[in-house]
Design a protein around this motif. Structure first.
Motif, PDB file in Angstrom:
ATOM      1  N   GLY A   5       0.820  -1.202   0.000  1.00 42.71           N
ATOM      2  CA  GLY A   5       0.000   0.000   0.000  1.00 42.71           C
ATOM      3  C   GLY A   5       0.852   1.248   0.000  1.00 42.71           C
ATOM      4  O   GLY A   5       1.978   1.250   0.499  1.00 42.71           O
ATOM      5  N   THR A   6       0.303   2.325  -0.560  1.00 40.12           N
ATOM      6  CA  THR A   6       0.991   3.605  -0.621  1.00 40.12           C
ATOM      7  C   THR A   6       0.050   4.677  -0.088  1.00 40.12           C
ATOM      8  O   THR A   6      -1.123   4.720  -0.476  1.00 40.12           O
ATOM      9  N   TYR A   7       0.596   5.524   0.781  1.00 41.27           N
ATOM     10  CA  TYR A   7      -0.209   6.530   1.463  1.00 41.27           C
ATOM     11  C   TYR A   7       0.508   7.868   1.417  1.00 41.27           C
ATOM     12  O   TYR A   7       1.717   7.945   1.627  1.00 41.27           O
ATOM     13  N   LEU A   8      -0.266   8.930   1.158  1.00 44.65           N
ATOM     14  CA  LEU A   8       0.282  10.279   1.042  1.00 44.65           C
ATOM     15  C   LEU A   8      -0.255  11.143   2.176  1.00 44.65           C
ATOM     16  O   LEU A   8      -1.469  11.212   2.391  1.00 44.65           O
ATOM     17  N   TYR A   9       0.669  11.807   2.877  1.00 45.43           N
ATOM     18  CA  TYR A   9       0.293  12.777   3.901  1.00 45.43           C
ATOM     19  C   TYR A   9       0.547  14.158   3.323  1.00 45.43           C
ATOM     20  O   TYR A   9       1.678  14.494   2.952  1.00 45.43           O
ATOM     21  N   ASP A  10      -0.510  14.969   3.239  1.00 46.77           N
ATOM     22  CA  ASP A  10      -0.412  16.288   2.615  1.00 46.77           C
ATOM     23  C   ASP A  10      -0.260  17.424   3.624  1.00 46.77           C
ATOM     24  O   ASP A  10      -0.461  18.588   3.287  1.00 46.77           O
ATOM     25  N   GLY A  11       0.078  17.086   4.853  1.00 47.77           N
ATOM     26  CA  GLY A  11       0.186  18.091   5.907  1.00 47.77           C
ATOM     27  C   GLY A  11      -1.063  18.157   6.749  1.00 47.77           C
ATOM     28  O   GLY A  11      -1.093  18.804   7.793  1.00 47.77           O
ATOM     29  N   PRO A  28       4.581  20.923   2.039  1.00 52.56           N
ATOM     30  CA  PRO A  28       5.325  19.718   2.395  1.00 52.56           C
ATOM     31  C   PRO A  28       4.434  18.472   2.343  1.00 52.56           C
ATOM     32  O   PRO A  28       3.257  18.537   2.707  1.00 52.56           O
ATOM     33  N   TRP A  29       4.983  17.372   1.862  1.00 55.71           N
ATOM     34  CA  TRP A  29       4.252  16.109   1.830  1.00 55.71           C
ATOM     35  C   TRP A  29       5.192  14.975   2.199  1.00 55.71           C
ATOM     36  O   TRP A  29       6.401  15.107   2.130  1.00 55.71           O
ATOM     37  N   LEU A  30       4.579  13.870   2.614  1.00 53.65           N
ATOM     38  CA  LEU A  30       5.327  12.669   2.945  1.00 53.65           C
ATOM     39  C   LEU A  30       4.528  11.488   2.411  1.00 53.65           C
ATOM     40  O   LEU A  30       3.305  11.441   2.581  1.00 53.65           O
ATOM     41  N   MET A  31       5.201  10.587   1.730  1.00 51.05           N
ATOM     42  CA  MET A  31       4.535   9.409   1.172  1.00 51.05           C
ATOM     43  C   MET A  31       5.220   8.167   1.723  1.00 51.05           C
ATOM     44  O   MET A  31       6.443   8.106   1.796  1.00 51.05           O
ATOM     45  N   VAL A  32       4.394   7.199   2.127  1.00 51.47           N
ATOM     46  CA  VAL A  32       4.897   5.929   2.635  1.00 51.47           C
ATOM     47  C   VAL A  32       4.396   4.823   1.725  1.00 51.47           C
ATOM     48  O   VAL A  32       3.191   4.724   1.467  1.00 51.47           O
ATOM     49  N   ASP A  33       5.327   4.014   1.230  1.00 47.42           N
ATOM     50  CA  ASP A  33       4.970   2.868   0.398  1.00 47.42           C
ATOM     51  C   ASP A  33       5.418   1.605   1.128  1.00 47.42           C
ATOM     52  O   ASP A  33       6.593   1.455   1.455  1.00 47.42           O
ATOM     53  N   VAL A  42       9.962   5.738   2.442  1.00 47.68           N
ATOM     54  CA  VAL A  42       9.456   7.033   2.880  1.00 47.68           C
ATOM     55  C   VAL A  42      10.016   8.076   1.928  1.00 47.68           C
ATOM     56  O   VAL A  42      11.229   8.282   1.860  1.00 47.68           O
ATOM     57  N   SER A  43       9.127   8.707   1.161  1.00 47.20           N
ATOM     58  CA  SER A  43       9.518   9.796   0.261  1.00 47.20           C
ATOM     59  C   SER A  43       8.952  11.077   0.848  1.00 47.20           C
ATOM     60  O   SER A  43       7.835  11.077   1.372  1.00 47.20           O
ATOM     61  N   TYR A  44       9.713  12.166   0.751  1.00 52.48           N
ATOM     62  CA  TYR A  44       9.261  13.407   1.376  1.00 52.48           C
ATOM     63  C   TYR A  44       9.784  14.619   0.612  1.00 52.48           C
ATOM     64  O   TYR A  44      10.799  14.549  -0.064  1.00 52.48           O
ATOM     65  N   SER A  45       9.032  15.711   0.735  1.00 53.70           N
ATOM     66  CA  SER A  45       9.422  16.958   0.102  1.00 53.70           C
ATOM     67  C   SER A  45       8.882  18.107   0.950  1.00 53.70           C
ATOM     68  O   SER A  45       7.741  18.034   1.414  1.00 53.70           O
ATOM     69  N   PRO A  46       9.682  19.123   1.204  1.00 55.74           N
ATOM     70  CA  PRO A  46      11.030  19.324   0.710  1.00 55.74           C
ATOM     71  C   PRO A  46      12.026  18.412   1.420  1.00 55.74           C
ATOM     72  O   PRO A  46      11.819  18.009   2.565  1.00 55.74           O
ATOM     73  N   ALA A  47      13.112  18.114   0.730  1.00 53.44           N
ATOM     74  CA  ALA A  47      14.084  17.150   1.232  1.00 53.44           C
ATOM     75  C   ALA A  47      15.074  17.747   2.230  1.00 53.44           C
ATOM     76  O   ALA A  47      15.721  17.006   2.956  1.00 53.44           O
ATOM     77  N   GLY A  48      15.198  19.075   2.262  1.00 50.72           N
ATOM     78  CA  GLY A  48      16.178  19.671   3.174  1.00 50.72           C
ATOM     79  C   GLY A  48      17.551  19.089   2.893  1.00 50.72           C
ATOM     80  O   GLY A  48      17.942  18.923   1.744  1.00 50.72           O
TER      81      GLY A  48
END
Length: 144
Positions: A5-11, A28-33, A42-48
């Motif tokens: 499963g893949t889930y996106l957190y939009d803040g 900013p967003w964070l996605m978990v696959d 864990v993919s995220y943006s901005p990456a800092g």
């Protein structure tokens, strides 16, 4: 068979998402696959200071025994990137030290070792990681 499963957190909230599609989110967003209950990407943006991608459980390089399956990992760099991401989102005083132990390194895993951390489903580790980030946990991870 494990969880996929893949889930996106939009803040604000989590929504199911297609792992092959870059999120179209203004902030900013964070996605978990989750891949077969073994790899949590864990993919995220901005990456800092990070690259924008970290792993929980095992890395694809280790899981597939293929060095081309993913870029080499630097858990310290990604923990710093994730802490900066959380700061960008607001509120939390999460530090990279709070996150680094959750992240997978490119280390060989003994899949048969009885007390191996690999035996813990990655969705449990992802839930604990998200809690450390002071984020809600997607409902699907509670049902696993």
């Amino acid at each position: 068979m494990g969880l996929f499963g893949t889930y996106l957190y939009d803040g604000d909230k989590w929504t199911p998402h297609d792992n092959d599609v870059r999120p179209d989110v203004s902030g900013p967003w964070l996605m978990v696959d989750i891949h077969d209950s073994d790899i949590g990407t864990v993919s995220y943006s901005p990456a800092g200071p990070g690259t924008g991608v970290a792993y929980i459980g095992v890395t694809p390089r280790v899981y597939f025994a293929d060095e081309t399956a993913s870029a080499p990992t630097d858990v310290v760099r990604e923990a710093e990137g994730l802490a900066a991401w959380r700061e960008e989102l607001g509120a939390s005083a999460v530090t990279s030290d709070d996150l680094v132990d959750f992240l997978a390194e490119d280390e060989e895993v003994d899949w048969d070792e009885e007390d191996s951390d690999v035996e813990v489903f990655v969705e449990t580790k992802v839930s604990e990681f998200l809690t450390a980030l002071s984020l809600p946990v997607p409902d699907d991870l509670f049902q696993s």
